[in-house]
Scaffold this motif. Structure first.
Motif, mmCIF file in Angstrom:
data_model
loop_
_atom_site.group_PDB
_atom_site.id
_atom_site.type_symbol
_atom_site.label_atom_id
_atom_site.label_comp_id
_atom_site.label_asym_id
_atom_site.label_seq_id
_atom_site.Cartn_x
_atom_site.Cartn_y
_atom_site.Cartn_z
ATOM 1 N N GLY A 178 0.732 -1.367 0.175
ATOM 2 C CA GLY A 178 0.036 0.098 0.072
ATOM 3 C C GLY A 178 0.823 1.233 0.014
ATOM 4 N N ASP A 179 0.186 2.451 0.086
ATOM 5 C CA ASP A 179 0.936 3.815 -0.055
ATOM 6 C C ASP A 179 0.687 4.249 1.603
ATOM 7 N N TYR A 180 1.641 4.532 2.214
ATOM 8 C CA TYR A 180 1.761 4.913 3.621
ATOM 9 C C TYR A 180 2.493 6.600 3.665
ATOM 10 N N VAL A 181 1.903 7.406 4.386
ATOM 11 C CA VAL A 181 2.601 8.690 4.366
ATOM 12 C C VAL A 181 3.030 8.999 5.812
ATOM 13 N N TYR A 182 4.385 9.566 5.913
ATOM 14 C CA TYR A 182 4.873 9.978 7.101
ATOM 15 C C TYR A 182 5.202 11.499 7.149
ATOM 16 N N THR A 183 4.920 12.060 8.150
ATOM 17 C CA THR A 183 4.970 13.356 8.121
ATOM 18 C C THR A 183 5.836 13.875 9.346
ATOM 19 N N THR A 184 6.838 14.669 9.074
ATOM 20 C CA THR A 184 7.539 15.309 9.968
ATOM 21 C C THR A 184 8.105 16.566 9.842
ATOM 22 N N THR A 185 8.888 17.210 10.407
ATOM 23 C CA THR A 185 9.492 18.790 10.248
ATOM 24 C C THR A 185 10.653 18.772 9.585
ATOM 25 N N ALA A 186 10.724 19.572 8.291
ATOM 26 C CA ALA A 186 11.775 19.935 7.692
ATOM 27 C C ALA A 186 12.840 20.809 8.270
ATOM 28 N N THR A 187 13.978 20.992 7.669
ATOM 29 C CA THR A 187 14.890 21.950 8.136
ATOM 30 C C THR A 187 14.282 23.558 8.111
ATOM 31 N N ASN A 188 13.508 23.712 7.250
ATOM 32 C CA ASN A 188 12.877 25.080 6.961
ATOM 33 C C ASN A 188 11.591 25.448 7.802
ATOM 34 N N GLY A 189 11.241 24.398 8.862
ATOM 35 C CA GLY A 189 10.177 24.659 9.740
ATOM 36 C C GLY A 189 8.934 23.966 9.192
ATOM 37 N N CYS A 190 8.864 23.760 7.965
ATOM 38 C CA CYS A 190 7.634 23.284 7.300
ATOM 39 C C CYS A 190 7.445 21.848 7.415
ATOM 40 N N ASP A 191 6.384 21.188 6.852
ATOM 41 C CA ASP A 191 6.000 19.885 6.741
ATOM 42 C C ASP A 191 7.111 19.018 5.835
ATOM 43 N N SER A 192 7.563 17.980 6.191
ATOM 44 C CA SER A 192 8.180 17.120 5.233
ATOM 45 C C SER A 192 7.455 15.863 5.245
#
Length: 200
Positions: A87-101
């Motif tokens: 399946g397709d799985y999504v992981y969200t964290t914070t990038a170095t620019n402060g926005c979502d990665s």
């Protein structure tokens, strides 16, 4: 007579202000949505009736997107989660620019393949290059077409060839198992024993 006019003058200054904002992807300010970094000016009327001019110094950073394709056998661990289905799985964290990665994992899970084979043999049995002389369960592991393990269990029963000897003394001739012998010697007769192997 001369007429004297007196001017009571109040001079109010225009008000200036600056505001610095860093936002992700877009920023809405005074009813306008901005998607690019830049300086934006908003003019309104201050309480003193003069202009109030505000300059917005806007920095727009972008949400970062990435994709990753993985093929695994049986299960796959990703960011602390164990996945057992494709399946397709999504992981969200914070990038170095402060926005979502936001990383999307395209996962293909292939299964280990299992099979069982039952064999009865006499004295020995050769399987995948190995010769076995004792009954038991034996495992052979190879690679299946899907790239995962193919595990075959052999349930092997080894029966033994049975040997026996008969000593006989006779005059002139001797008939044994349908054959008549007229000379002394050793003669062999082979048949099938109850276990399916030779009886010699």
């Amino acid at each position: 007579d001369s007429i004297q006019h007196i001017l009571n003058l109040t001079v109010n200054p225009t008000k200036y202000a600056e505001e610095s904002i860093t936002a992700c992807d877009s920023y809405t300010w005074n009813g306008e949505t901005y998607t690019e970094s830049g300086d934006y000016v908003y003019t309104t009327t201050a309480a003193n009736g003069c202009d109030s001019i505000v300059t917005l110094h806007l920095t727009i950073n972008q949400t970062q997107y990435a994709e990753k394709s993985v093929t695994a056998c049986d299960s796959y661990e990703w960011n602390g989660e164990n996945y057992t289905e494709s399946g397709d799985y999504v992981y969200t964290t914070t990038a170095t620019n402060g926005c979502d990665s936001i990383v999307t994992l395209h996962l293909t899970i292939n299964q280990t393949q299992y099979a069982e084979v039952s064999v009865v043999a006499c004295d020995s049995y050769t399987w995948n290059g190995q010769t076995y002389t004792q009954s038991g369960d034996y495992i052979y592991t190879t690679t299946a077409a899907n790239g995962c393990d193919s595990i075959v269990t052999l349930h092997l029963t080894i029966n033994q060839t049975q040997y026996a000897e008969v000593t006989a003394t006779a005059c002139d001739s001797y008939t044994w198992n349908g054959e008549t012998y007229t000379q002394s010697g050793e003669y062999t007769y082979t048949t099938v024993a109850a276990n399916g192997c030779d009886s010699i």
